[in-house]
Design a protein around this motif. Sequence first.
Motif, PDB file in Angstrom:
ATOM      1  N   SER A  45      -0.610  17.464  -6.948  1.00  0.00           N
ATOM      2  CA  SER A  45      -1.980  17.475  -6.429  1.00  0.00           C
ATOM      3  C   SER A  45      -2.893  16.622  -7.306  1.00  0.00           C
ATOM      4  O   SER A  45      -3.700  15.836  -6.794  1.00  0.00           O
ATOM      5  N   THR A  46      -2.757  16.761  -8.602  1.00  0.00           N
ATOM      6  CA  THR A  46      -3.567  15.974  -9.535  1.00  0.00           C
ATOM      7  C   THR A  46      -3.286  14.477  -9.374  1.00  0.00           C
ATOM      8  O   THR A  46      -4.206  13.661  -9.377  1.00  0.00           O
ATOM      9  N   MET A  47      -2.001  14.139  -9.214  1.00  0.00           N
ATOM     10  CA  MET A  47      -1.649  12.725  -9.033  1.00  0.00           C
ATOM     11  C   MET A  47      -2.261  12.172  -7.753  1.00  0.00           C
ATOM     12  O   MET A  47      -2.769  11.044  -7.729  1.00  0.00           O
ATOM     13  N   MET A  48      -2.228  12.954  -6.677  1.00  0.00           N
ATOM     14  CA  MET A  48      -2.802  12.490  -5.417  1.00  0.00           C
ATOM     15  C   MET A  48      -4.310  12.309  -5.540  1.00  0.00           C
ATOM     16  O   MET A  48      -4.871  11.348  -4.994  1.00  0.00           O
ATOM     17  N   LEU A  49      -4.978  13.225  -6.233  1.00  0.00           N
ATOM     18  CA  LEU A  49      -6.422  13.083  -6.433  1.00  0.00           C
ATOM     19  C   LEU A  49      -6.744  11.825  -7.231  1.00  0.00           C
ATOM     20  O   LEU A  49      -7.716  11.123  -6.943  1.00  0.00           O
ATOM     21  N   GLN A  50      -5.929  11.511  -8.228  1.00  0.00           N
ATOM     22  CA  GLN A  50      -6.155  10.309  -9.029  1.00  0.00           C
ATOM     23  C   GLN A  50      -5.932   9.042  -8.216  1.00  0.00           C
ATOM     24  O   GLN A  50      -6.542   8.013  -8.487  1.00  0.00           O
ATOM     25  N   GLY A  52      -6.761   8.815  -5.147  1.00  0.00           N
ATOM     26  CA  GLY A  52      -7.811   8.757  -4.138  1.00  0.00           C
ATOM     27  C   GLY A  52      -7.456   9.446  -2.837  1.00  0.00           C
ATOM     28  O   GLY A  52      -8.138   9.254  -1.834  1.00  0.00           O
ATOM     29  N   GLN A  53      -6.391  10.248  -2.828  1.00  0.00           N
ATOM     30  CA  GLN A  53      -6.016  10.971  -1.616  1.00  0.00           C
ATOM     31  C   GLN A  53      -6.437  12.425  -1.753  1.00  0.00           C
ATOM     32  O   GLN A  53      -6.446  12.979  -2.844  1.00  0.00           O
ATOM     33  N   LYS A  54      -6.798  13.012  -0.631  1.00  0.00           N
ATOM     34  CA  LYS A  54      -7.152  14.433  -0.641  1.00  0.00           C
ATOM     35  C   LYS A  54      -5.901  15.228  -0.289  1.00  0.00           C
ATOM     36  O   LYS A  54      -5.407  15.153   0.834  1.00  0.00           O
ATOM     37  N   SER A  56      -3.556  18.035   0.943  1.00  0.00           N
ATOM     38  CA  SER A  56      -3.555  19.254   1.746  1.00  0.00           C
ATOM     39  C   SER A  56      -2.286  20.034   1.401  1.00  0.00           C
ATOM     40  O   SER A  56      -1.332  19.483   0.853  1.00  0.00           O
ATOM     41  N   ALA A  57      -2.284  21.301   1.730  1.00  0.00           N
ATOM     42  CA  ALA A  57      -1.121  22.144   1.426  1.00  0.00           C
ATOM     43  C   ALA A  57       0.117  21.627   2.171  1.00  0.00           C
ATOM     44  O   ALA A  57       1.216  21.601   1.614  1.00  0.00           O
ATOM     45  N   LYS A  58      -0.063  21.177   3.398  1.00  0.00           N
ATOM     46  CA  LYS A  58       1.059  20.664   4.189  1.00  0.00           C
ATOM     47  C   LYS A  58       1.631  19.399   3.552  1.00  0.00           C
ATOM     48  O   LYS A  58       2.843  19.252   3.421  1.00  0.00           O
ATOM     49  N   LYS A  59       0.746  18.499   3.141  1.00  0.00           N
ATOM     50  CA  LYS A  59       1.191  17.241   2.533  1.00  0.00           C
ATOM     51  C   LYS A  59       1.910  17.504   1.203  1.00  0.00           C
ATOM     52  O   LYS A  59       2.942  16.897   0.917  1.00  0.00           O
ATOM     53  N   LEU A  60       1.364  18.424   0.400  1.00  0.00           N
ATOM     54  CA  LEU A  60       2.007  18.770  -0.867  1.00  0.00           C
ATOM     55  C   LEU A  60       3.398  19.338  -0.630  1.00  0.00           C
ATOM     56  O   LEU A  60       4.353  18.977  -1.321  1.00  0.00           O
ATOM     57  N   HIS A  61       3.504  20.231   0.350  1.00  0.00           N
ATOM     58  CA  HIS A  61       4.796  20.850   0.659  1.00  0.00           C
ATOM     59  C   HIS A  61       5.806  19.794   1.114  1.00  0.00           C
ATOM     60  O   HIS A  61       6.961  19.811   0.699  1.00  0.00           O
ATOM     61  N   GLN A  62       5.356  18.853   1.963  1.00  0.00           N
ATOM     62  CA  GLN A  62       6.236  17.793   2.443  1.00  0.00           C
ATOM     63  C   GLN A  62       6.724  16.919   1.292  1.00  0.00           C
ATOM     64  O   GLN A  62       7.898  16.563   1.231  1.00  0.00           O
TER      65      GLN A  62
END
Length: 75
Positions: A45-50, A52-54, A56-62
């Motif tokens: 999640s932290t990497m995605m925020l860095q 520039g992506q938001k 979501s729980a679904k995206k993280l799970h995937q």
Amino acid sequence: MSTGIWILLIVVALVIGVVGGFFGARKYMEKYLQDNPPINEEMLSTMMLQMGQKPSAKKLHQMMQAMQQQSKKSK
């Protein structure tokens, strides 16, 4: 020295080397995993925020599923 003593010394040295190598490798891997823990959802999640992506729980799970499948294929 007789041949029997030489063979015994070689076998003893081999056993000591194998046991020492096992415990040395085990200690090294424990230290490595402590210094570099495997990726979890919070880190992802932290990497995605860095990036520039938001996240979501679904995206993280995937992404976690994809990484686990990738690691199984490489083994």
